[in-house]
Motif scaffolding. Structure first.
Motif, short mmCIF file in Angstrom:
data_model
loop_
_atom_site.label_atom_id
_atom_site.label_comp_id
_atom_site.label_asym_id
_atom_site.label_seq_id
_atom_site.Cartn_x
_atom_site.Cartn_y
_atom_site.Cartn_z
N LEU A 100 0.86 -1.19 0.00
CA LEU A 100 0.00 0.00 0.00
C LEU A 100 0.89 1.23 0.00
N ARG A 103 -0.57 5.80 4.35
CA ARG A 103 -1.48 6.96 4.44
C ARG A 103 -1.19 7.76 5.70
N ASN A 198 -2.32 -2.83 10.27
CA ASN A 198 -3.25 -2.14 9.38
C ASN A 198 -3.67 -3.18 8.35
N PRO A 199 -4.68 -4.00 8.71
CA PRO A 199 -5.04 -5.12 7.83
C PRO A 199 -5.92 -4.65 6.68
N PRO A 200 -6.14 -5.52 5.69
CA PRO A 200 -7.14 -5.18 4.67
C PRO A 200 -8.51 -5.08 5.31
N TYR A 201 -9.22 -3.98 5.09
CA TYR A 201 -10.52 -3.84 5.77
C TYR A 201 -11.64 -3.30 4.91
N ILE A 202 -11.42 -3.22 3.61
CA ILE A 202 -12.50 -2.72 2.74
C ILE A 202 -13.43 -3.90 2.40
N VAL A 214 -6.69 4.62 -5.73
CA VAL A 214 -6.52 3.49 -4.80
C VAL A 214 -6.84 2.18 -5.51
N ALA A 222 -4.09 -6.08 0.00
CA ALA A 222 -3.91 -5.20 1.17
C ALA A 222 -5.18 -4.42 1.47
N LEU A 223 -6.20 -4.56 0.62
CA LEU A 223 -7.43 -3.78 0.77
C LEU A 223 -8.63 -4.64 1.15
N1 GLN Z 1 -7.02 3.19 4.22
C1 GLN Z 1 -7.08 2.47 2.97
C2 GLN Z 1 -8.10 3.11 2.07
O1 GLN Z 1 -8.95 3.81 2.52
C3 GLN Z 1 -7.42 1.02 3.18
C4 GLN Z 1 -6.32 0.30 3.78
C5 GLN Z 1 -6.74 -1.00 4.33
O2 GLN Z 1 -7.64 -1.70 3.87
N2 GLN Z 1 -6.07 -1.34 5.35
O3 GLN Z 1 -8.05 2.92 0.89
#
Ligand code: GLN
Length: 295
Positions: A100, A103, A198-202, A214, A222-223
């Protein structure tokens, strides 16, 4: 001015303005900044040198380099990807396709850690783990703040780990950082004083709706956090709870509506919540902290 040499014979200053105007017309959010960064990189000049040489003329070769970068930015490739570098916590990180772009929001995790481990704890020989380390951003920023700490970063991607190792060497932190390829925390053995992630969290169905900077340029691994975006937390939080020493701290980054379910997952893993979620500069609950109680 020719199509392949659009900036040749113009001054640096005029080129910078012309490029910013083009970026603005394309709907790029920070046109002036992006134009300055890309021209600076194409000419290998830092901010001060660029300003000092504002009136000098661009050569044909330089023009081609600028035009190449400009074309990529017009296609919405982020500046950090074009440069292959991004500043995070004052450190200049190298990036790769498997990482990533770090951010500013993620600096919330570092701030939360500094708040817990302050004063004498700051110089303790802390053991830190960063699950899904990517470019190494969180781990290396923490090691830069905690001079006696050692840390291990995991990632499923060998390419990401190679980038993290490169960054550790760049910042002279390689002696205190190690990296291991595994699924989440699978290869780690504790106890740790601090675990961060900071795991993938979307949520999977939201990936297509992300900003194209993005969506098209950050690695989907990673998303993508699965159907509700919480898959990684379900895996990481129980693993981390087992790996923490008594009194140890877990800090995870969260997406905008995730602090409540992530807090619940922490409680289910028998972690206590020593403080409310930490907001980022945009007011979003960006970091959730859990603690392995000492009894
Ligand atoms: N912060 C990232 C975004 O908004 C997402 C990163 C994540 O999934 N850890 O695109």
């Amino acid at each position: 001015m020719s199509a392949s040499d659009p900036f040749a014979g113009l001054t640096i200053d005029v080129s910078r303005r012309a490029l910013a105007t083009q970026f603005k017309a394309r709907g790029i959010e920070t046109p002036e900044l992006d134009a300055r960064l890309l021209i600076g990189a194409a000419l290998d000049l830092d901010h001060t040198a660029l300003a000092a040489q504002a009136a000098r003329l661009i050569t044909s070769e330089e023009s081609k380099a600028i035009a190449g970068f400009a074309q990529r930015r017009m296609a919405h490739e982020p500046v950090a990807r074009i440069l292959g570098r991004k500043e995070f916590w004052g450190l200049d990180f190298e990036l790769s396709a498997a990482t990533l772009v770090p951010r500013p929001d993620t600096e919330t995790v570092i701030e939360a850690a500094l708040e817990v481990f302050r004063n004498d704890l700051r110089s303790a020989a802390l053991r830190i783990a960063d699950i899904g380390t990517g470019s190494g951003a969180i781990l290396l920023a923490l090691l830069s703040e905690f001079p006696e700490a050692t840390g291990v970063g995991t990632d499923i991607s060998a390419e990401a780990l190679a980038t993290a190792e490169l960054n550790a060497r760049r910042f002279d932190l390689a002696g205190r950082a190690s990296f291991v390829q595994c699924d989440y925390a699978a290869a780690l053995s504790g106890p740790f004083d601090l675990i961060v992630s900071n795991p993938p969290y979307i949520p999977s169905s939201h990936i297509a709706t992300l900003d194209r900077d993005v969506r098209d340029h950050d690695p989907v691994l990673a998303l993508d956090g699965g159907t509700d975006g919480l898959d990684a937390y379900r895996a990481i939080i129980p693993q981390a709870a087992a790996l923490l020493g008594l009194g140890g701290i877990l800090i995870v980054e969260t997406g905008h509506d995730q602090s409540t379910p992530v807090s619940d997952l922490m409680r289910s893993a028998k972690l206590t919540l020593p403080r409310p979620p930490v907001a980022d500069l945009g007011g979003i609950h960006r970091a959730v902290m859990g603690r392995k109680a000492a009894f």
